[in-house]
Structure formats: structure tokens, C-alpha cells
Design a protein around this motif. Structure first.
Motif, PDB file in Angstrom:
ATOM      1  N   HIS A   1       0.837  -1.199   0.000  1.00  0.00           N
ATOM      2  CA  HIS A   1       0.000   0.000   0.000  1.00  0.00           C
ATOM      3  C   HIS A   1       0.872   1.250   0.000  1.00  0.00           C
ATOM      4  N   SER A   2       0.362   2.279  -0.682  1.00  0.00           N
ATOM      5  CA  SER A   2       1.172   3.485  -0.865  1.00  0.00           C
ATOM      6  C   SER A   2       1.615   4.085   0.464  1.00  0.00           C
ATOM      7  N   GLY A   3       0.808   3.978   1.491  1.00  0.00           N
ATOM      8  CA  GLY A   3       1.161   4.576   2.766  1.00  0.00           C
ATOM      9  C   GLY A   3       2.205   3.786   3.529  1.00  0.00           C
ATOM     10  N   ILE A   4       2.413   2.551   3.136  1.00  0.00           N
ATOM     11  CA  ILE A   4       3.325   1.686   3.879  1.00  0.00           C
ATOM     12  C   ILE A   4       4.565   1.378   3.058  1.00  0.00           C
TER      13      ILE A   4
ATOM     14  N   ASP B   1      -4.946   4.131  -2.398  1.00  0.00           N
ATOM     15  CA  ASP B   1      -3.871   3.827  -3.345  1.00  0.00           C
ATOM     16  C   ASP B   1      -4.100   4.537  -4.672  1.00  0.00           C
TER      17      ASP B   1
ATOM     18  N   ASP C   1      -3.545   8.218  -4.418  1.00  0.00           N
ATOM     19  CA  ASP C   1      -2.108   8.473  -4.346  1.00  0.00           C
ATOM     20  C   ASP C   1      -1.496   8.489  -5.741  1.00  0.00           C
TER      21      ASP C   1
ATOM     22  N   HIS D   1      -2.611   2.055  11.113  1.00  0.00           N
ATOM     23  CA  HIS D   1      -1.166   2.112  10.931  1.00  0.00           C
ATOM     24  C   HIS D   1      -0.728   3.528  10.554  1.00  0.00           C
TER      25      HIS D   1
ATOM     26  N   GLY E   1       1.265   4.754   8.510  1.00  0.00           N
ATOM     27  CA  GLY E   1       1.373   5.106   7.095  1.00  0.00           C
ATOM     28  C   GLY E   1       0.024   5.276   6.426  1.00  0.00           C
ATOM     29  N   ILE E   2      -1.029   4.801   7.041  1.00  0.00           N
ATOM     30  CA  ILE E   2      -2.341   4.836   6.404  1.00  0.00           C
ATOM     31  C   ILE E   2      -3.250   5.798   7.153  1.00  0.00           C
TER      32      ILE E   2
END
Lengths: 351, 351
Positions: free
Chosen positions: A298-301, B272, B275, B298, B300-301
Motif C-alpha cells: 500500500h502506498s502509505g506503507i 492507493d 495516491d 497504521h 502510514g495509512i
DNA sequence: TTGAAAGCGCTAACAG
DNA sequence: CTGTTAGCGCTTTCAA
């Protein structure tokens, strides 16, 4: 909504004025072979359909002395691991005559024992299990009665004191995958490579840590014991990791510039902790995990990792179970499945 | 490793020179009650242990005319939903005498039917199922024979044409939760609130979309149909969403400043895609999901969402099944479980 | 072409 | 205190 006692084949036979044998033969599709008259066949089939007849598996299994069931005891349903493994198993089992029966032990010795005993009592024809340390006695019991046992994902360690378990195994060759992961860190320019894992006395788990050490040695890089952390699993894992990170990244001492993490689940927790402590990834420390869980991309991770061939493992375990059922005298089937697909992402961007 | 034919109670009886009845009584713990002599009891127990006797459930079930099994047919093991639900069910089933048997239908009508038929043949005493649209016929079959059926998570829509299914239900009151989610967006100052969901003809799913419309209406906010997207599930979901987003955020037209997303899984995919298109969250568009999947929190999310009470749903479904087994004449048990715990995170930071 | 009968392993009612 | 017996629903010889 009263429970209507289910229709039995005897009821059908009575109504039609034929014998139970005839009904049984027809419903099992042996009608033509056994030369039952087409009219009788049709009458039986019609009656079965109209009455909503559902054959009683229990009676059938008792008579045939086979359950047609393969027990699958997984740890849990977390992080899509079971999903992927079961998809692989399904491919093998769906077309066949065996049904997988899934249960979870949730890393609990009591539940683990309970589920395996249930499999024994159900007369499962084989059992596929994600093993738990210290349960060798239960596994020996399966060996003793000759029920095929397939370890999935990991396997009990081969210690000099214990009689080796002649069980089958289907799992990832994660020692090889570890090479891929650690070499990737080296290729990206990292040199102070630490390791975060678990103290988990299982063969493959320990192989990963061993492989990590070997790769560093081969590359003439230092193995700094202060950069290796293998806390006990279970309990307050999150807190334990936080403590270990605090230790590794204490001010004034040299900290690792990259960490090889035992699995993605742990790596994800680690990323959260690093975020809280304002330790930047990958600038302060690069991270690579193992497994390629769905959300790691995933883009955030964007966690770097190596893909675990879960579907393949499921297929291999299923095939092993079927082979051992077909040929009980066979030697144990060991499938060490290769899987070196590197997923290089943001957490290991070059320094 | 030959398959050793399992020991039967008859074998034990022969060896000990007692009758099969005695063995059976002792092994079921009725020894003292039935006044079997302590020495006999001990001899039986010892023999059973030494020989590794495991009672044959198949024979036992056939004799007792009960399977002790509750079928649980879930959609899949993805995203930890099953993990959480099964943990709740486990709490209820573990101490009791019923065993849940888990299977998945993977959103496939054929597999779904197959699993329910298997439950019928196994004589499961109740079935808990995550329903699939268009399968009413199968559910009716369960109703007809009086086997308790509990819908989990969602339920078939109540349409005027179909006979309503008098089945039980355990699920999240997600219409109420939708209010929480959409009101949160309004409170945070968003005004052009769109909705991304699925066309999925199930009651609760449709309730969420309906609740979204109601909240906007109550707040005197515009419901812009161009900001609502309910693509068909299955197939290339990812591509479909991308297309819809491209449409909603086409240059020159007014786009929504927030999206209420049907569930977290979909929301994660959406993040995603946003992004990739350099649409910033929450600056360009805020996002709120539904469910509170483990990884949404999380770092990052950090997806805003409302927590789905999965464990509670599992418990409720399990209790419903047990109650209906105990009292087959009962009216269907409908548990609409409240759950309005908002998780306000980064994706809905104030404008 | 069909029926009668045995038996899978277990439990519970009844007899002794 | 323990044994005898019947039978759960089904399949499979064997006999007719």
C-alpha cells in the motif's frame, strides 16, 4: 419452524415400494451399472428430489469406514496468510473427494491439542497443521497410529535429544529467501544490518536467523549482537519491541542502518514504533520484512519484502496429504518451496 | 508407517473381559453414577489410555442422532474480518458442546451452495452464513427442514416479491454507524460529501447508502448523484474504481471534498488510487471508511473509520444458533448490534 | 432386475 | 454391579 426429522433412504424405499438397496444403488449413480430399470431409477431420483433427501454423511462414513475429511489446523486467520494458503489448498481439494476442515489453535497449546484430538476422533484421514513448539507428543501420537501428518509453514526443530518426527512438511524455503532479503540490503548500500525476530523454537524460523548471519559473514560485514533482537513471542509484543528499539537506537551508540525483520507482521508493528519515535525510514534505518502481506504494498506503507509462496504451500500440503492417504507406506514428503520474489519498496530506498 | 486400524471400544472390552456397555459407560464418565466398581473403572481408563483409544465420533453421532456441529460458512479469510468474528464465536462455543466447522464460499454461488449442502448432509444442527445475493432458494431449503439459519454480517434484502426469509441475523447496525461517519465529515467542515460503495443487493449494504442520503438531507447538504458511485463488485474492481475517480475528479467540474466509503477494504484501495493520481488526502478529498480493519490505524495509512463490532457479532451469531437449537420453535433472533466508535484519523483531518 | 441381511462403532434401555 | 440387545442410516455382498 419445527425440526422435521430428515428423510432417510429407507423412507424413500418404503414409499416407492422398492428396497433400501435399490435406493442406495441408484442414488450413488450405480444404477445403470447394476442394471436397475430406467423407470425405477427415475422414480427414485424424482422422489429424492421432491422430498429434499440429503444423504446422511455420518451413516455413510460409518459404513464405508472413511471420513473423507482432511483436518487443517491453522494458527489463526490473521493477515490474509490463511486466505492465501487455503486458496491454494482449495485448488487441490475442490475437484477431489476430500474435504478440508479448518480450525485454528490461536497459538494456544490447549486449543492446539484439542483440535488435533478432535481430528483423531473424527477419523480425519490426514491432518495438515501449522505446528506449535513443544507439542511433539501429540504429533508422535499421529505418527503412532499412522495418520499422515503434514506440517505447514514451519516444522519442529530437529534436536539431538528428540526422536525426529517422520512427518511431512510443506513450507517456504525461507532461508533462501532470507539471502535475497539481506543481500538486497547490502546491494542498496546498507552495511550495519541488524535483525529483529522472535525466539520461536521452530526449524524454519531459526533457519532465517541463521541465514541472516551467514549472509553477513559471507559479505564480510560485522554481526553485531547488539543489533540482533529475538524477544519471546506472545504477551505484550508491542511493548517488547519498543523496548528493544529504544535500546538499539539509544543516543550515543552506533545503531544499525538497516533491519532484516522476521516477517511482515512484525515489520508493520516496527514501522509504527519507529514512526512514534521519529526514527525515519529509510533515512535513519531501512526495513525489509518477509512475506509480502497484501497491505505491505500500500502506498502509505510500501514495505520492502520477499513474497512468500502461500498458495503454492497450500497446494503442496494438500498434495502431500493426498499422496500419503493413497500410499500410507510412503516416506514423508518434504516440500521446501522456493520463493525469492523481491518486492523492493520505499523502506529500503538507497541511502 | 502403516495405518493401524484404530482401537474400538469392543476391543477394549474383549481384552478386559467386560462388556462393551461397561466400557462405554465408564468412558463417558457415567461410571460412578452407574455404580461401576472403582477397580473396573480404573482398568478401563488405564486400558483406554495405554492403547491410545479415541472414541469414534462418527459412530457416536450416528447413535445419538446429533452431530454436535454448527456450520459456519464465511465469505473468505481476508482482512482479519473472519479472525475477529471467529474469536467472538470461539468465546461462546469453546466452553460448550458444539463445535463450529468453518468453510468459505469466496463469493462464489457454486461454492456457497456446495458448502451449505455439505452442512445439510453432515446434519449440522445450525448454520451461520455470510449470505450471498440470489441464494434465497438454498436458504429456503434450510427453513423448510427446520435447521436454524443465522445470517452473519448482512442479510438478503426484503423485497416485495420474495417471501421474507424467517431467518435469524447477527450483524452490525451499520446504518447507525453510517450516521456517525457522515456526521463526522460534516462536523469536520466538509460539505460536498460523496459516496463510494458497491452495488450489492443485500439489506445492510443498501442501508448504509440509504443512511448516507438521509444524513445529508437532514443537514440540508446537497446530494449530488455525480458524487455517488456504486459499481458492481467482482471482476476488475480496482480498474472500476479508478475510472469512477477519474470521472468524479475530472478537471473543470466540481468534485466532492469528502467521500464516505462503504468499507475499509474499498477505502484502502481508494487511497492507493488517489495516491497514484496525486489527489491529496485530506486536502483535496477527505476519506472515511467503515470497519476499522487492523491496519487502518497504521501510521502510514491512518484511515478514519468506524469500528465494526466483529467479536460481538460472532458472539451474537453463536448465541442465536445455540438458542435456536435449544428451542426450535422460537421466532428468529435478530441482533442488530450497535457500534459507533469513531476512529478519527488523518484522512479526515479538518480542512 | 431386485430384495434380504449383515454390519460399521457406539449408547441406552432393560434384564439379571 | 455388569451384560445383553437393539438400532442409528447407510452400503454391499449374496441370493433369488
Amino acid at each position: 419452524m419445527t425440526i422435521r426429522p430428515p428423510v432417510t433412504s429407507a423412507m424413500l424405499a418404503n414409499q416407492l415400494g422398492v428396497s433400501r438397496a435399490t435406493v442406495s444403488i441408484v442414488l450413488n449413480g450405480h444404477g445403470p451399472k447394476r442394471k436397475i430399470s430406467p423407470t425405477t431409477i427415475q422414480r427414485v431420483l424424482d422422489a429424492a428430489r421432491d422430498q429434499g433427501y440429503a444423504p446422511n454423511r455420518t451413516a455413510r462414513n460409518l459404513r464405508l469406514q472413511r471420513s473423507g475429511v482432511i483436518g487443517v489446523v491453522l494458527a489463526d486467520f490473521r493477515m490474509d496468510w490463511a486466505e492465501r494458503v487455503m486458496r491454494g489448498m482449495g485448488e487441490v481439494f475442490d475437484p477431489g473427494e476430500y474435504t478440508p476442515l479448518v480450525a485454528t489453535h490461536r497459538w494456544d497449546a490447549v486449543r492446539h491439542r484439542k483440535e488435533l484430538m478432535a481430528a483423531l476422533q473424527r477419523r480425519d484421514e490426514a491432518v495438515i497443521v501449522q505446528p506449535l513448539p513443544g507439542q511433539e507428543a501429540v504429533y508422535q501420537q499421529f505418527m503412532a497410529v499412522g495418520i499422515p501428518l503434514v506440517f505447514l509453514g514451519d516444522r519442529p526443530p530437529i534436536t539431538p535429544t528428540s526422536t525426529p518426527l517422520a512427518a511431512s512438511f510443506a513450507g517456504w524455503d525461507s532461508a533462501a529467501a532470507t539471502r535475497t532479503a539481506v543481500r538486497h540490503l547490502i546491494d542498496r548500500g546498507y552495511r550495519r544490518i541488524g535483525h529483529l525476530g522472535f525466539h520461536h523454537p521452530m526449524h524454519m524460523t531459526q533457519e532465517r536467523t541463521a541465514a541472516y548471519r551467514r549472509v553477513l559473514a559471507e559479505a564480510n560485514l560485522p554481526v553485531n549482537e547488539a543489533w540482533i533482537s529475538l524477544p519471546h513471542a506472545g504477551g505484550a509484543v508491542e511493548g517488547t519491541i519498543a523496548t528493544e528499539i529504544a535500546r538499539m537506537f539509544a543516543p550515543g551508540i552506533e545503531h544499525p542502518d538497516a533491519l532484516f525483520v522476521l516477517n511482515d507482521g512484525l515489520a508493520l508493528q516496527l514501522l509504527d514504533i519507529l514512526d512514534q519515535r521519529d526514527i525515519r525510514v529509510p533515512q535513519d534505518v531501512a526495513i525489509i520484512g518477509m512475506g509480502d502481506l497484501p497491505l505491505t504494498g500500500h502506498s502509505g506503507i510500501s514495505l520492502s519484502t520477499v513474497r512468500e509462496p502461500c498458495e503454492e504451500m497450500g497446494r503442496a500440503a494438500a498434495h502431500a496429504a493426498l499422496s500419503l492417504i493413497a500410499e500410507p507406506e510412503r516416506a514423508p514428503i518434504v516440500s521446501l518451496i522456493p520463493g525469492n520474489e523481491l518486492r523492493a519498496r520505499r523502506t529500503t530506498a538507497p541511502v
